[in-house]
Design a protein around this motif. Structure first.
Motif, mmCIF file in Angstrom:
data_model
loop_
_atom_site.group_PDB
_atom_site.id
_atom_site.type_symbol
_atom_site.label_atom_id
_atom_site.label_comp_id
_atom_site.label_asym_id
_atom_site.label_seq_id
_atom_site.Cartn_x
_atom_site.Cartn_y
_atom_site.Cartn_z
ATOM 1 N N CYS A 33 70.437 118.899 58.609
ATOM 2 C CA CYS A 33 70.429 120.310 58.233
ATOM 3 C C CYS A 33 71.774 120.938 58.561
ATOM 4 N N MET A 34 72.327 121.669 57.610
ATOM 5 C CA MET A 34 73.547 122.427 57.839
ATOM 6 C C MET A 34 73.220 123.911 57.732
ATOM 7 N N GLY A 35 73.761 124.685 58.619
ATOM 8 C CA GLY A 35 73.494 126.119 58.598
ATOM 9 C C GLY A 35 74.768 126.929 58.596
ATOM 10 N N TRP A 36 74.692 128.100 58.000
ATOM 11 C CA TRP A 36 75.764 129.084 58.079
ATOM 12 C C TRP A 36 75.262 130.250 58.932
ATOM 13 N N PHE A 37 76.085 130.667 59.862
ATOM 14 C CA PHE A 37 75.764 131.762 60.768
ATOM 15 C C PHE A 37 76.905 132.764 60.754
ATOM 16 N N ARG A 38 76.614 133.961 61.218
ATOM 17 C CA ARG A 38 77.674 134.940 61.385
ATOM 18 C C ARG A 38 77.433 135.704 62.673
ATOM 19 N N GLN A 39 78.526 136.228 63.195
ATOM 20 C CA GLN A 39 78.444 136.932 64.467
ATOM 21 C C GLN A 39 79.448 138.068 64.487
ATOM 22 N N VAL A 40 78.981 139.220 64.928
ATOM 23 C CA VAL A 40 79.868 140.358 65.171
ATOM 24 C C VAL A 40 79.965 140.538 66.676
ATOM 25 N N PRO A 41 81.043 141.120 67.149
ATOM 26 C CA PRO A 41 81.227 141.271 68.595
ATOM 27 C C PRO A 41 80.050 141.971 69.249
ATOM 28 N N LYS A 43 77.054 140.857 69.581
ATOM 29 C CA LYS A 43 75.738 140.475 69.071
ATOM 30 C C LYS A 43 75.589 138.970 69.036
ATOM 31 N N MET A 44 74.348 138.526 68.954
ATOM 32 C CA MET A 44 74.052 137.105 68.856
ATOM 33 C C MET A 44 74.395 136.596 67.452
ATOM 34 N N HIS A 45 74.478 135.278 67.357
ATOM 35 C CA HIS A 45 74.634 134.679 66.035
ATOM 36 C C HIS A 45 73.449 135.068 65.156
ATOM 37 N N GLU A 46 73.738 135.342 63.892
ATOM 38 C CA GLU A 46 72.690 135.598 62.910
ATOM 39 C C GLU A 46 72.732 134.475 61.890
ATOM 40 N N GLY A 47 71.623 133.785 61.717
ATOM 41 C CA GLY A 47 71.551 132.748 60.704
ATOM 42 C C GLY A 47 71.592 133.369 59.326
ATOM 43 N N VAL A 48 72.367 132.790 58.433
ATOM 44 C CA VAL A 48 72.546 133.334 57.087
ATOM 45 C C VAL A 48 71.866 132.452 56.051
ATOM 46 N N SER A 58 67.509 127.713 52.348
ATOM 47 C CA SER A 58 66.863 128.940 52.798
ATOM 48 C C SER A 58 67.925 129.995 53.042
ATOM 49 N N TYR A 59 67.561 131.257 52.799
ATOM 50 C CA TYR A 59 68.464 132.385 53.024
ATOM 51 C C TYR A 59 67.731 133.472 53.801
ATOM 52 N N ILE A 60 68.502 134.249 54.546
ATOM 53 C CA ILE A 60 67.906 135.444 55.118
ATOM 54 C C ILE A 60 67.833 136.506 54.016
ATOM 55 N N ASP A 61 66.926 137.443 54.181
ATOM 56 C CA ASP A 61 66.662 138.406 53.112
ATOM 57 C C ASP A 61 67.894 139.218 52.731
ATOM 58 N N SER A 62 68.725 139.543 53.690
ATOM 59 C CA SER A 62 69.841 140.449 53.419
ATOM 60 C C SER A 62 70.918 139.833 52.528
ATOM 61 N N PHE A 103 62.413 121.044 61.045
ATOM 62 C CA PHE A 103 62.549 122.017 59.981
ATOM 63 C C PHE A 103 64.006 122.391 59.750
ATOM 64 N N CYS A 104 64.266 122.812 58.539
ATOM 65 C CA CYS A 104 65.571 123.348 58.173
ATOM 66 C C CYS A 104 65.280 124.543 57.290
ATOM 67 N N ASP A 105 65.040 125.677 57.907
ATOM 68 C CA ASP A 105 64.569 126.845 57.165
ATOM 69 C C ASP A 105 64.931 128.107 57.931
ATOM 70 N N SER A 106 64.352 129.211 57.513
ATOM 71 C CA SER A 106 64.686 130.482 58.162
ATOM 72 C C SER A 106 64.299 130.458 59.643
ATOM 73 N N GLY A 107 63.248 129.733 59.958
ATOM 74 C CA GLY A 107 62.859 129.605 61.358
ATOM 75 C C GLY A 107 63.919 128.896 62.180
ATOM 76 N N SER A 108 64.515 127.851 61.602
ATOM 77 C CA SER A 108 65.602 127.146 62.274
ATOM 78 C C SER A 108 66.804 128.063 62.443
ATOM 79 N N LEU A 109 67.089 128.854 61.416
ATOM 80 C CA LEU A 109 68.215 129.786 61.495
ATOM 81 C C LEU A 109 68.014 130.788 62.633
ATOM 82 N N ARG A 110 66.786 131.248 62.816
ATOM 83 C CA ARG A 110 66.528 132.216 63.887
ATOM 84 C C ARG A 110 66.713 131.578 65.259
ATOM 85 N N LYS A 111 66.472 130.288 65.360
ATOM 86 C CA LYS A 111 66.619 129.614 66.650
ATOM 87 C C LYS A 111 68.071 129.327 66.998
#
Length: 129
Positions: A33-41, A43-48, A58-62, A103-111
């Motif tokens: 599984c490969m994931g893309w994340f983003r982070q602003v100063p 804040k925690m990483h947000e899975g994208v 899988s994608y986050i809603d935004s 899993f490799c899905d939105s749940g994985s991104l949240r973790k």
């Protein structure tokens, strides 16, 4: 250990597009599984978005409808295509790898770091209004 190298970040106007690349030091077909994340100063990483070895995504809603993920196994590279950029997309973007099954899905991104063991150094995306 997997080495990941992101590139393609930069500055752009709202409504514009960018393509981020994540090159792996190992065969990405071997990475579950490969994931893309983003982070602003501050804040925690947000899975994208995530993509598994079968190409399921899988994608986050935004970002649904604006971002897409693809991969080129021959180049050991995963891409994040970012369209209709918004100022709130401004962040440092990271790619990460999750080995093994599960899993490799939105749940994985949240973790996030709890399940993705290998991370790149990040590439900055700045979107102005």
């Amino acid at each position: 250990q997997v080495q990941l190298y992101e590139s393609g970040g930069g500055s752009g106007q709202a409504g514009g597009s960018l393509r981020l690349s994540c090159q792996s030091s190992v065969d990405i077909a071997s990475l579950y599984c490969m994931g893309w994340f983003r982070q602003v100063p501050g804040k925690m990483h947000e899975g994208v978005a995530s993509i598994d070895s079968d190409g399921d995504i899988s994608y986050i809603d935004s970002v649904k409808g604006r971002f897409s993920v693809s991969k080129d196994n021959a180049k050991n590279t995963v891409y994040l295509h970012m369209n209709n950029l918004k100022p709130e997309d401004t962040a440092m973007y990271y790619c990460a790898a999750k080995r093994g099954g599960g899993f490799c899905d939105s749940g994985s991104l949240r973790k996030g770091e709890a399940v993705f063991a290998d991370w790149g150094q990040g590439t900055q995306v700045t979107v102005s209004s």
